[in-house]
Design a protein around this motif. Structure first.
Motif, PDB file in Angstrom:
ATOM      1  N   ASP A   1       8.856 -25.971  28.939  1.00  0.00           N
ATOM      2  CA  ASP A   1       7.981 -26.604  30.233  1.00  0.00           C
ATOM      3  C   ASP A   1       8.946 -27.121  31.285  1.00  0.00           C
ATOM      4  O   ASP A   1       9.203 -28.338  31.235  1.00  0.00           O
ATOM      5  N   ARG A   2       9.038 -26.263  32.129  1.00  0.00           N
ATOM      6  CA  ARG A   2      10.177 -26.925  33.192  1.00  0.00           C
ATOM      7  C   ARG A   2       9.285 -26.245  34.608  1.00  0.00           C
ATOM      8  O   ARG A   2       8.782 -25.151  34.443  1.00  0.00           O
ATOM      9  N   TRP A   3       9.665 -26.526  35.727  1.00  0.00           N
ATOM     10  CA  TRP A   3       9.156 -25.760  36.908  1.00  0.00           C
ATOM     11  C   TRP A   3      10.091 -24.462  37.260  1.00  0.00           C
ATOM     12  O   TRP A   3      11.259 -24.475  37.039  1.00  0.00           O
ATOM     13  N   ILE A   4       9.254 -23.355  37.129  1.00  0.00           N
ATOM     14  CA  ILE A   4       9.889 -22.172  37.639  1.00  0.00           C
ATOM     15  C   ILE A   4      10.008 -22.014  38.929  1.00  0.00           C
ATOM     16  O   ILE A   4       8.889 -21.810  39.657  1.00  0.00           O
ATOM     17  N   ALA A   5      11.211 -21.329  39.338  1.00  0.00           N
ATOM     18  CA  ALA A   5      11.329 -21.005  40.797  1.00  0.00           C
ATOM     19  C   ALA A   5      11.296 -19.493  40.849  1.00  0.00           C
ATOM     20  O   ALA A   5      12.099 -18.718  40.357  1.00  0.00           O
ATOM     21  N   TYR A   6      10.309 -18.699  41.403  1.00  0.00           N
ATOM     22  CA  TYR A   6      10.349 -17.553  41.694  1.00  0.00           C
ATOM     23  C   TYR A   6      10.939 -17.062  42.885  1.00  0.00           C
ATOM     24  O   TYR A   6      10.789 -17.911  43.967  1.00  0.00           O
ATOM     25  N   PRO A   7      11.452 -15.747  43.132  1.00  0.00           N
ATOM     26  CA  PRO A   7      12.242 -15.580  43.994  1.00  0.00           C
ATOM     27  C   PRO A   7      11.631 -15.507  45.465  1.00  0.00           C
ATOM     28  O   PRO A   7      11.876 -15.543  46.671  1.00  0.00           O
ATOM     29  N   TRP A   8      10.099 -14.815  45.145  1.00  0.00           N
ATOM     30  CA  TRP A   8       9.304 -14.662  46.518  1.00  0.00           C
ATOM     31  C   TRP A   8       8.844 -16.030  47.208  1.00  0.00           C
ATOM     32  O   TRP A   8       8.494 -16.331  48.345  1.00  0.00           O
ATOM     33  N   GLU A   9       9.175 -17.093  46.562  1.00  0.00           N
ATOM     34  CA  GLU A   9       9.114 -18.454  47.147  1.00  0.00           C
ATOM     35  C   GLU A   9      10.367 -19.003  48.019  1.00  0.00           C
ATOM     36  O   GLU A   9      10.313 -19.836  48.462  1.00  0.00           O
ATOM     37  N   SER A  10      11.321 -18.329  47.543  1.00  0.00           N
ATOM     38  CA  SER A  10      12.576 -18.892  48.036  1.00  0.00           C
ATOM     39  C   SER A  10      13.069 -18.735  49.453  1.00  0.00           C
ATOM     40  O   SER A  10      12.548 -17.660  50.050  1.00  0.00           O
TER      41      SER A  10
ATOM     42  N   SER B   1      -7.668 -21.196  43.246  1.00  0.00           N
ATOM     43  CA  SER B   1      -6.551 -22.411  43.427  1.00  0.00           C
ATOM     44  C   SER B   1      -7.057 -23.578  42.675  1.00  0.00           C
ATOM     45  O   SER B   1      -8.523 -23.667  42.264  1.00  0.00           O
ATOM     46  N   LEU B   2      -6.153 -24.287  42.321  1.00  0.00           N
ATOM     47  CA  LEU B   2      -6.638 -25.428  41.401  1.00  0.00           C
ATOM     48  C   LEU B   2      -6.556 -26.506  42.120  1.00  0.00           C
ATOM     49  O   LEU B   2      -5.528 -26.852  43.052  1.00  0.00           O
ATOM     50  N   TYR B   3      -7.270 -27.584  41.777  1.00  0.00           N
ATOM     51  CA  TYR B   3      -7.033 -28.853  42.214  1.00  0.00           C
ATOM     52  C   TYR B   3      -7.490 -29.897  41.297  1.00  0.00           C
ATOM     53  O   TYR B   3      -8.457 -29.655  40.594  1.00  0.00           O
TER      54      TYR B   3
ATOM     55  N   ASN C   1       5.136 -17.494  30.240  1.00  0.00           N
ATOM     56  CA  ASN C   1       4.377 -18.457  29.636  1.00  0.00           C
ATOM     57  C   ASN C   1       4.965 -19.757  29.431  1.00  0.00           C
ATOM     58  O   ASN C   1       6.184 -19.636  28.781  1.00  0.00           O
ATOM     59  N   LYS C   2       4.550 -21.032  29.727  1.00  0.00           N
ATOM     60  CA  LYS C   2       5.480 -22.058  29.231  1.00  0.00           C
ATOM     61  C   LYS C   2       4.800 -22.683  27.915  1.00  0.00           C
ATOM     62  O   LYS C   2       3.636 -22.499  27.594  1.00  0.00           O
ATOM     63  N   LEU C   3       5.731 -23.025  27.077  1.00  0.00           N
ATOM     64  CA  LEU C   3       5.636 -23.411  25.787  1.00  0.00           C
ATOM     65  C   LEU C   3       5.069 -24.922  25.892  1.00  0.00           C
ATOM     66  O   LEU C   3       6.017 -25.583  26.176  1.00  0.00           O
TER      67      LEU C   3
ATOM     68  N   VAL D   1      -3.407 -10.053  35.493  1.00  0.00           N
ATOM     69  CA  VAL D   1      -1.924 -10.363  35.924  1.00  0.00           C
ATOM     70  C   VAL D   1      -1.674 -11.497  36.721  1.00  0.00           C
ATOM     71  O   VAL D   1      -2.196 -11.955  37.899  1.00  0.00           O
ATOM     72  N   ASP D   2      -0.808 -12.434  36.337  1.00  0.00           N
ATOM     73  CA  ASP D   2      -0.528 -13.721  37.088  1.00  0.00           C
ATOM     74  C   ASP D   2       1.182 -13.922  36.750  1.00  0.00           C
ATOM     75  O   ASP D   2       1.635 -13.215  35.961  1.00  0.00           O
ATOM     76  N   GLU D   3       1.792 -14.598  37.651  1.00  0.00           N
ATOM     77  CA  GLU D   3       3.175 -15.102  37.517  1.00  0.00           C
ATOM     78  C   GLU D   3       3.591 -15.932  36.350  1.00  0.00           C
ATOM     79  O   GLU D   3       4.298 -15.707  35.700  1.00  0.00           O
ATOM     80  N   VAL D   4       2.425 -16.893  36.123  1.00  0.00           N
ATOM     81  CA  VAL D   4       3.116 -18.018  34.918  1.00  0.00           C
ATOM     82  C   VAL D   4       1.580 -18.613  34.518  1.00  0.00           C
ATOM     83  O   VAL D   4       0.733 -18.845  35.023  1.00  0.00           O
ATOM     84  N   ASP D   5       1.777 -18.801  33.035  1.00  0.00           N
ATOM     85  CA  ASP D   5       0.593 -19.278  32.505  1.00  0.00           C
ATOM     86  C   ASP D   5       1.087 -20.804  31.994  1.00  0.00           C
ATOM     87  O   ASP D   5       2.182 -20.968  31.214  1.00  0.00           O
ATOM     88  N   ASP D   6       0.689 -21.767  32.783  1.00  0.00           N
ATOM     89  CA  ASP D   6       1.243 -23.223  32.671  1.00  0.00           C
ATOM     90  C   ASP D   6      -0.048 -23.852  31.843  1.00  0.00           C
ATOM     91  O   ASP D   6       0.390 -24.007  30.535  1.00  0.00           O
ATOM     92  N   THR D   7      -1.030 -24.493  32.331  1.00  0.00           N
ATOM     93  CA  THR D   7      -1.839 -25.249  31.720  1.00  0.00           C
ATOM     94  C   THR D   7      -2.914 -24.283  31.045  1.00  0.00           C
ATOM     95  O   THR D   7      -3.714 -24.437  30.250  1.00  0.00           O
ATOM     96  N   ARG D   8      -3.141 -22.937  31.524  1.00  0.00           N
ATOM     97  CA  ARG D   8      -3.867 -21.975  31.113  1.00  0.00           C
ATOM     98  C   ARG D   8      -5.317 -21.773  31.756  1.00  0.00           C
ATOM     99  O   ARG D   8      -6.187 -21.155  31.555  1.00  0.00           O
ATOM    100  N   THR D   9      -5.396 -23.054  32.541  1.00  0.00           N
ATOM    101  CA  THR D   9      -6.725 -23.108  33.599  1.00  0.00           C
ATOM    102  C   THR D   9      -7.108 -21.855  34.158  1.00  0.00           C
ATOM    103  O   THR D   9      -8.372 -21.556  34.104  1.00  0.00           O
ATOM    104  N   THR D  10      -6.147 -21.470  35.074  1.00  0.00           N
ATOM    105  CA  THR D  10      -6.696 -20.187  35.898  1.00  0.00           C
ATOM    106  C   THR D  10      -6.836 -19.183  35.146  1.00  0.00           C
ATOM    107  O   THR D  10      -7.787 -18.528  35.448  1.00  0.00           O
ATOM    108  N   LEU D  11      -6.159 -18.852  34.016  1.00  0.00           N
ATOM    109  CA  LEU D  11      -6.283 -17.677  33.359  1.00  0.00           C
ATOM    110  C   LEU D  11      -7.547 -17.738  32.595  1.00  0.00           C
ATOM    111  O   LEU D  11      -8.475 -16.713  32.638  1.00  0.00           O
TER     112      LEU D  11
END
Ligand code: 5GP
Length: 207
Positions: free
Chosen positions: A182-191, A69-71, A155-157, A111-121
């Motif tokens: 760089d937009r918010w991505i809505a994944y199906p498992w969150e819907s 988790s990131l904070y 991967n968000k550019l 494996v992760d769903e999204v590379d945003d700021t890359r901090t997690t990876l």
């Protein structure tokens, strides 16, 4: 954020991106020995990609879950990249060695769903590397050919807050199913309304 600002990705789209990535993985680094799924977003893509990485008659690739988790750090103990990552779940090296094998010398796919700021990876790669190295030292082994690759559905550019150390990856690859703006991505498992979600994804061409 209104629904128009988001990028909707359907289950079909995730499935196809995983299938395409698996082909590339098999032709470059070969079949991974183990998948490390970063929860919760990495769980479903991990399971899908495993389907396409498995060849007929072969054993399933084990999936190991880790939780991060990131904070936004408020000033206490900030690390160099200004955010803190918390381990909420990690590998049990003892159990792994007993029931599977150690990860030393393995072809590992994170494996992760999204590379945003890359901090997690960045955190996952660095910490996994360090833990496996420690484990190898304890056992008097060399982690020499342990290879780390990374797959993200998107991967968000955008400018990243951390970079992935290629030396740690040891010839492993970084692969994104699709690079997106760089937009918010809505994944199906969150819907909470999967029919509307899928319709919006189809409208955006993400099915
Ligand atoms: P990072 O900034 O470390 O690359 O990403 C941290 C985590 O934030 C990701 O693993 C993911 O769970 C979440 N995240 C970042 N951007 C998005 C997004 O656009 N959509 C969703 N659903 N989650 C995101």
């Amino acid at each position: 954020m209104s629904s128009d600002d988001k990028l909707y990705i359907s289950y079909n789209c995730v499935h196809k991106l995983c299938q395409k990535a698996a082909t590339e993985i098999l032709s470059t680094i070969g079949k991974p020995d183990v998948i490390v799924a970063i929860g919760g977003g990495g769980f479903i893509p991990s399971r899908i990609i495993r389907t396409f990485l498995r060849q007929t008659g072969e054993k399933n690739i084990p999936i190991q879950a880790i939780g991060l988790s990131l904070y936004e750090d408020l000033g206490m103990g900030a690390d160099a990249i200004g955010k803190e990552v918390i381990r909420t779940q990690w590998l049990d090296f003892g159990a792994l060695a007993q029931h599977f094998d150690s990860l030393i010398g393995k072809n590992i796919l994170i494996v992760d769903e999204v590379d945003d700021t890359r901090t997690t990876l960045h955190y996952a790669l660095t910490e996994l590397y360090q833990d496996i190295q420690e484990n190898a030292e304890k056992l008097g082994k060399d982690m020499g050919n342990t290879k780390f690759s990374i797959f993200v559905v998107n991967n968000k550019l955008k400018p990243k807050r951390a970079e992935l150390n290629k030396d740690l990856m040891n010839g492993g690859i970084y692969l994104s199913g699709e690079d997106v703006e760089d937009r918010w991505i809505a994944y199906p498992w969150e819907s909470s309304d999967i029919d509307t979600h899928t319709e919006l994804a189809i409208k955006q061409g993400n099915n």
